[in-house]
Write an enzyme that holds these catalytic residues in place. Sequence first.
Site, PDB file in Angstrom:
ATOM      1  N   PHE A 108       8.635  -6.800  -0.077  1.00  0.00           N
ATOM      2  CA  PHE A 108       8.085  -6.094  -1.231  1.00  0.00           C
ATOM      3  C   PHE A 108       7.196  -7.032  -2.054  1.00  0.00           C
ATOM      4  O   PHE A 108       7.005  -8.193  -1.721  1.00  0.00           O
ATOM      5  CB  PHE A 108       9.223  -5.513  -2.079  1.00  0.00           C
ATOM      6  CG  PHE A 108       9.731  -4.172  -1.588  1.00  0.00           C
ATOM      7  CD1 PHE A 108       9.446  -3.700  -0.313  1.00  0.00           C
ATOM      8  CD2 PHE A 108      10.513  -3.372  -2.425  1.00  0.00           C
ATOM      9  CE1 PHE A 108       9.913  -2.455   0.126  1.00  0.00           C
ATOM     10  CE2 PHE A 108      10.989  -2.134  -1.995  1.00  0.00           C
ATOM     11  CZ  PHE A 108      10.691  -1.667  -0.722  1.00  0.00           C
TER      12      PHE A 108
ATOM     13  N   GLU B 156       8.147  -2.283 -13.073  1.00  0.00           N
ATOM     14  CA  GLU B 156       7.753  -2.876 -11.801  1.00  0.00           C
ATOM     15  C   GLU B 156       6.634  -3.886 -12.062  1.00  0.00           C
ATOM     16  O   GLU B 156       5.933  -3.830 -13.064  1.00  0.00           O
ATOM     17  CB  GLU B 156       7.268  -1.787 -10.842  1.00  0.00           C
ATOM     18  CG  GLU B 156       8.360  -0.765 -10.511  1.00  0.00           C
ATOM     19  CD  GLU B 156       8.006   0.158  -9.359  1.00  0.00           C
ATOM     20  OE1 GLU B 156       8.804   0.257  -8.412  1.00  0.00           O
ATOM     21  OE2 GLU B 156       6.941   0.788  -9.410  1.00  0.00           O
TER      22      GLU B 156
ATOM     23  N   ASP C  52       0.449  -2.018  -3.728  1.00  0.00           N
ATOM     24  CA  ASP C  52       0.197  -3.086  -4.707  1.00  0.00           C
ATOM     25  C   ASP C  52      -0.580  -4.310  -4.209  1.00  0.00           C
ATOM     26  O   ASP C  52      -0.299  -4.807  -3.122  1.00  0.00           O
ATOM     27  CB  ASP C  52       1.527  -3.674  -5.212  1.00  0.00           C
ATOM     28  CG  ASP C  52       2.544  -2.647  -5.610  1.00  0.00           C
ATOM     29  OD1 ASP C  52       2.237  -1.454  -5.609  1.00  0.00           O
ATOM     30  OD2 ASP C  52       3.675  -3.063  -5.927  1.00  0.00           O
TER      31      ASP C  52
ATOM     32  N   TRP D 214       3.606   5.283   3.223  1.00  0.00           N
ATOM     33  CA  TRP D 214       4.437   4.129   2.865  1.00  0.00           C
ATOM     34  C   TRP D 214       5.596   3.999   3.859  1.00  0.00           C
ATOM     35  O   TRP D 214       6.107   5.006   4.356  1.00  0.00           O
ATOM     36  CB  TRP D 214       4.974   4.318   1.438  1.00  0.00           C
ATOM     37  CG  TRP D 214       5.674   3.108   0.903  1.00  0.00           C
ATOM     38  CD1 TRP D 214       5.096   2.013   0.321  1.00  0.00           C
ATOM     39  CD2 TRP D 214       7.082   2.866   0.877  1.00  0.00           C
ATOM     40  NE1 TRP D 214       6.056   1.106  -0.048  1.00  0.00           N
ATOM     41  CE2 TRP D 214       7.282   1.608   0.272  1.00  0.00           C
ATOM     42  CE3 TRP D 214       8.196   3.587   1.316  1.00  0.00           C
ATOM     43  CZ2 TRP D 214       8.551   1.042   0.094  1.00  0.00           C
ATOM     44  CZ3 TRP D 214       9.462   3.034   1.138  1.00  0.00           C
ATOM     45  CH2 TRP D 214       9.639   1.776   0.535  1.00  0.00           C
TER      46      TRP D 214
END
Length: 475
Positions: free
Chosen positions: A81, A203, A22, A46
């Site tokens: 995050f 999200e 992102d 990831w």
Amino acid sequence: KISGHPWRPVYHVSPPANWMNDPNGFCFFKGEYHLFYQHHPFSPEWGPMYWGHVKSKDLVFWEHLPIALAPGEAYDKNGCFSGSAIEKDGKLYIMYTGNVWTGPDHDKDLQQTQALAVSDNGVRFTKLAENPVIAAAPEGDIHPHHFRDPKVWEHEGQYYAVIGSKTKTNQGQALLFRSPDLINWEFVNVMAKGEGNFGFMWECPDFFHLDGQDVLVMSPQGMKPEGIYYHNLHQSGYVIGTLNYETGQLSHGPFQLLDYGFDFYAPQTTIDNKGRRILIAWMDMWESPMPTQSCGWAGAMTLPRLLRIKNGQIVSTPVPELERLRENEVYYTQVMVEGELALEGISGDHVELELVIDAQAASRFGLKLRVNEERGEETVLTYTRDDSLVSLDRNRSGQGPGGIRQAEVPLENNQLHLRCFIDKSSVEIFINGGTTVMTARVYPSEGATGIRFFADQPIQIINLKKWDLKHAIIN
Ligand code: FRU
């Protein structure tokens, strides 16, 4: 130095090495655009999330900067995050989600809280001693652990944040918080909640005022296909409405997609000094094969897109600054196409094409991009008249995932307007002035530079321009 690997984009942001997802903390600070991103600096997969960082003076040429955030505190030890940025008293604050695994099950065993870090120069960040500033999800029909991706903004002297969430029965929702100082936060309300086929978790919400209306952007996980739409694993879209800042509730219209292609997720916007609302998204999709992982990197960002609202929908166009990338213009006018046609000088693997097609009586016509005839490779954009559909087909694109994505696009005066941005492993197609956009990663062979036009009955390309696009990433 970033390698010249054949799939490495030349004018899209991608990580210096290893994993990117992102966009985070997208902002205009002290005269420059800063873009952070979810980054795993030790592997092309990831993993524990860091914030990578690039900046730009013009949204075109980008420079890599040192990693801005690393996990390590008790509240973020398993990842920093996604989150956002805001300027306050001349400093840049980033608000992010601290992720902690409390057991082996990454869906159930997690603790997510909201934290801040601050910087004087936008490059070196210090986490606040007050962290976490939101230590738990609120009570109510709110899942206690899936609570992440704060997007912060200022409104009438107060700070607000919208945070991604889900109900206890797995319906995505967005939570609104308020703060006088970015440090003390109160829960205002569930700002909007999905019903039916609207994702099991929202999200990366974003919220902004645009052209007189309020917009909530969200990335709902796991919507089921409906007709030609929602065939990706997850979606990214928006609702338009009005936020009541007193009650914290948004009254809004229907969900609409921001992009109809394969690879567009977790978009984030900012507003710049010209008052423009600009969006960047992760140009990939969770769980899609990413062949570049075998070359030591994965992930890229879309081009920055300028947002406007027209006729009840968001229209996205590449920011005008991107014209600075253009060189070696090739121009054609009034070209008739029947069957299949290649035009001299029209080819490439990092180019922009702008064209207007008069459909005349054709019932099926389009464009083939990244063609390698010997290997049978092509990425095909087709317009079909009887159902007014644009289809983007990457079943013969090369390596990587295939599939077809479609969008309904009415012709305007019997014409189709296209702007296609082709990079080493991506295509972004802006249709009819950005009312529909389709984005895809593709992984063709190095020789796949052909471009072809086709039509089952004569069409006329009223005009066609092609530019080579410059390298825009400064190592
Ligand atoms: C969206 C997302 C966010 C999360 C981040 C983790 O793609 O799952 O919800 O904060 O990625 O990297």
